[in-house]
Scaffold this motif. Sequence first.
Motif, mmCIF file in Angstrom:
data_model
loop_
_atom_site.group_PDB
_atom_site.id
_atom_site.type_symbol
_atom_site.label_atom_id
_atom_site.label_comp_id
_atom_site.label_asym_id
_atom_site.label_seq_id
_atom_site.Cartn_x
_atom_site.Cartn_y
_atom_site.Cartn_z
ATOM 1 N N THR A 198 70.546 47.796 36.646
ATOM 2 C CA THR A 198 71.026 49.165 36.845
ATOM 3 C C THR A 198 69.863 50.067 37.237
ATOM 4 N N ALA A 199 70.134 51.033 38.083
ATOM 5 C CA ALA A 199 69.166 52.116 38.284
ATOM 6 C C ALA A 199 69.142 52.923 36.986
ATOM 7 N N PRO A 200 68.069 53.692 36.743
ATOM 8 C CA PRO A 200 67.951 54.358 35.435
ATOM 9 C C PRO A 200 69.085 55.314 35.111
ATOM 10 N N ASP A 201 69.771 55.824 36.133
ATOM 11 C CA ASP A 201 70.829 56.798 35.863
ATOM 12 C C ASP A 201 72.227 56.197 35.879
ATOM 13 N N THR A 202 72.317 54.872 35.785
ATOM 14 C CA THR A 202 73.640 54.239 35.741
ATOM 15 C C THR A 202 73.713 53.288 34.555
ATOM 16 N N LEU A 203 74.893 52.784 34.316
ATOM 17 C CA LEU A 203 75.116 51.867 33.201
ATOM 18 C C LEU A 203 75.838 50.622 33.699
ATOM 19 N N ASP A 204 75.588 49.526 33.036
ATOM 20 C CA ASP A 204 76.372 48.305 33.181
ATOM 21 C C ASP A 204 76.465 47.810 34.623
ATOM 22 N N HIS A 205 75.390 47.186 35.068
ATOM 23 C CA HIS A 205 75.332 46.669 36.441
ATOM 24 C C HIS A 205 76.405 45.635 36.740
ATOM 25 N N SER A 206 76.898 44.948 35.697
ATOM 26 C CA SER A 206 77.841 43.854 35.949
ATOM 27 C C SER A 206 79.272 44.366 36.107
ATOM 28 N N SER A 207 79.462 45.650 35.878
ATOM 29 C CA SER A 207 80.794 46.216 36.071
ATOM 30 C C SER A 207 80.842 46.895 37.436
ATOM 31 N N ASP A 208 81.855 46.572 38.214
ATOM 32 C CA ASP A 208 81.993 47.181 39.539
ATOM 33 C C ASP A 208 83.462 47.531 39.753
ATOM 34 N N SER A 209 83.848 48.654 39.196
ATOM 35 C CA SER A 209 85.259 49.028 39.240
ATOM 36 C C SER A 209 85.702 49.405 40.651
ATOM 37 N N HIS A 210 84.761 49.653 41.548
ATOM 38 C CA HIS A 210 85.126 49.933 42.936
ATOM 39 C C HIS A 210 85.267 48.631 43.718
ATOM 40 N N GLY A 211 84.280 47.762 43.589
ATOM 41 C CA GLY A 211 84.346 46.466 44.278
ATOM 42 C C GLY A 211 83.444 46.368 45.486
ATOM 43 N N HIS A 212 82.906 47.491 45.930
ATOM 44 C CA HIS A 212 82.141 47.519 47.184
ATOM 45 C C HIS A 212 80.883 46.653 47.104
#
Lengths: 451, 135
Positions: free
Chosen positions: A201-215
Amino acid sequence: MGNKNGYINFEVVVTPEDGKKSIFDPNAFPGISNLDLFTPPIDKNIEVAQKLQRNGIEIHHIGEFSISASCTKKKFESFFNTEVNKIQLPKDANIPDDYEMFAPDKSSPWKLPSEDSLDTLIDRAYVQHDPILFADERPLPPLWTDEFRLRVPVDVAQILRASSVHKRGYTGKGVKVVMADTGFYHHPYFKEQGYNFMAITAPDTLDHSSDSHGHGTGECANLFATAPGINFVGVKMGNPTLAIKTATELKPDIISNSWGYSVDGPLPEMPNWLKPLYMAVLSAVKRGITIVFSAGNGHYGFPGSMPEVISVGGVVVDSDLEYSATNYTSGFKSRWFPGRNVPDVSGLCGVRPRADYIVLPVQKGAVLEIADGWGAFSGTSAAAPMVAGVCALIKEAKPEYSSADIKNTLKFTARDIIKGVNAHNQEARPGPDLATGFGLVDAARAIENLI
Amino acid sequence: MFLLIITLISCTLFQEVRAMQQTQEHVRFDVILKSSASGKDPTLDNIEEFFPESEHIEICRLWFKQQGVAVYATDFGLSGETSQAIFEKIFKVKLIPSKSGGEGNGWIVEGTLQVPPSIADYIDQVTLTVLPELF
C-alpha cells in the motif's frame, strides 16, 4: 462431477465383520482413536467392488471405508429398485443457480441387489452429491461467446508477438516492474499461472490486497501476459504523487500507470495542482526508471503527454486478424510540451462504446466484475501494462538500456497500423501518426533487433 | 505573500469520468517546499535542484503532525490528508464539496489559502490533490 446428465455417483459401504460396528449405527461415534472399529477388511471391499463391476457398475476407487462407484440413472434405479428424483433445494442456502442434486427421496422404494449376494455384503449405498465450490473466482478466464474478446495471457501474448520471445527464454526475469493502481487482489488466476505477484500500500491507503474496483487487479494481468517472469509489485494508490514516490522508492526498472488527467489541451498550461505529480515523475525518470502511462480514452492524458514517459495508445485486432486504430483511444499534439505527439506506441485496446474487449481477473464483487471473478475492460489502461511488459523483455535482453533506448526500440520495431481512426478522429496511415503513434508494439521484432 | 490560489477543477475537463473516489470530508493535499530552484520550470535536467533541505521537510512534517494532519514526505515536500474541518482551520479557507469534479473528486475553495506563519518560510505551494481518472 457426475450427478448430471443422467449419471449418478455413489458410495457403497460394506457390512461390518463380527466384533466391528457399522458407521451408520445410531450409537456409533467414530473418532481418531476408534476408527479401526468401523474399518472393514480391505479384501471385503475388493470383493464387493468386483461384484459390483460384474453387475455393470463402474468402480472409481476402493477406499478404506467405502467404494466409490457410478452408473447411469436408469441403471441405479433398476439396481437398487428405486426411483431417482431431482431434490428441491432450499432457496436461502446460497446455492449456485445451476447446481442440481438427484437422489431417491424418502418416499421412494429402496432394496439392495440380491445379485452375487450383494444384499448381504452391502451395509449402505448412498448418492455422493457434487460439492459446491466455495472458491469465489475461477482461476482461468471464462470463454464468453457473446462478442469477440481476447483472453489473457495467450491471446495478448500472441498478438503482441511475445509468445515466441518467451520461448527464447526472455520473460522479464530479474526485471522489477511496479504498477500503481486501485489495489491488487491475489486472484486465483495469478497463482494458477505461477506469477511472481506482490503488492503493497502507499502510505495513505489501506489493504493492498483488496480491490473493490477491480482495475488494478485486472490490468496487471496484461503486464504478466507479455512478461510472465517479472518481479511484480503492485502499489495501491491514493494520492498519485505519493504512489509514484512509493513506487520509485522500490527502485524498479519500470513503473506502469493506467490512469491520468484529461488536461493537456483543455487547460492552456499545467496547473499548480499537477506540479507535484509532474515533479515526482521527472524524479523517477531521472533515477533511470522507465515510466509507462496510458494516453487516455479520448482524454488529453497527462502525465501520458510528458515527453519523458512512454505514452501508450490503442490498436484493435478483430477476429479476422485485421489490425486498426480504435475509436476509443487518444492521439493528440501536446499543448504543454511543444513538439510532443501522443501516443508513442500502442497496445491492444477495445472499441466504443465500452471497450469490453479483454477478459481480465477481478475480485469477486468488484465494480468491474461481470461474473465468476472476471470482467471485460480494455481502454489504454490495458494497453499500457502490455507495453510495460515488452519494456521488461527489452530490459532483460539489454539491462544497460535507458528509458530513451527502450522507447526508441519500441517505436522502430512496432507494427505500422494503416487503417482506422482514433477517438480524436486521427487517421492511421503509413508511418508514425497520431492515431496509434508508431503502431502496435511487436515484442519479437524488438528482441530480434537487440540480440 | 504566501497567498495561494487553489485551482478549481471544472467538470468540462472530464470526458466519461471514472475518477478514483475520495470522500467529501476527507481532504488530500500536496505541499511543495522551497528549494534553490523555486521559481524555475522543472525539467529532467534540473529536477534535482528542486529537492528541498531535508531538515525543512522534517520541520514541516512535524508541524502538520502536531495539527493532527497525516503527512508523508516526498522528494519535493509533503503529501497530506486530513479532515475538511482541520484543513479549513489551518489554511483559513472554506471548502465546498463540488459534484462537478466527478464522484466527489473536487472541492470549490472559498477564500484565499493562507499558509500558517510557522511554516510559511519553507513552503512554495499548497494544492489540493485531485485524484486521477482510470483509463
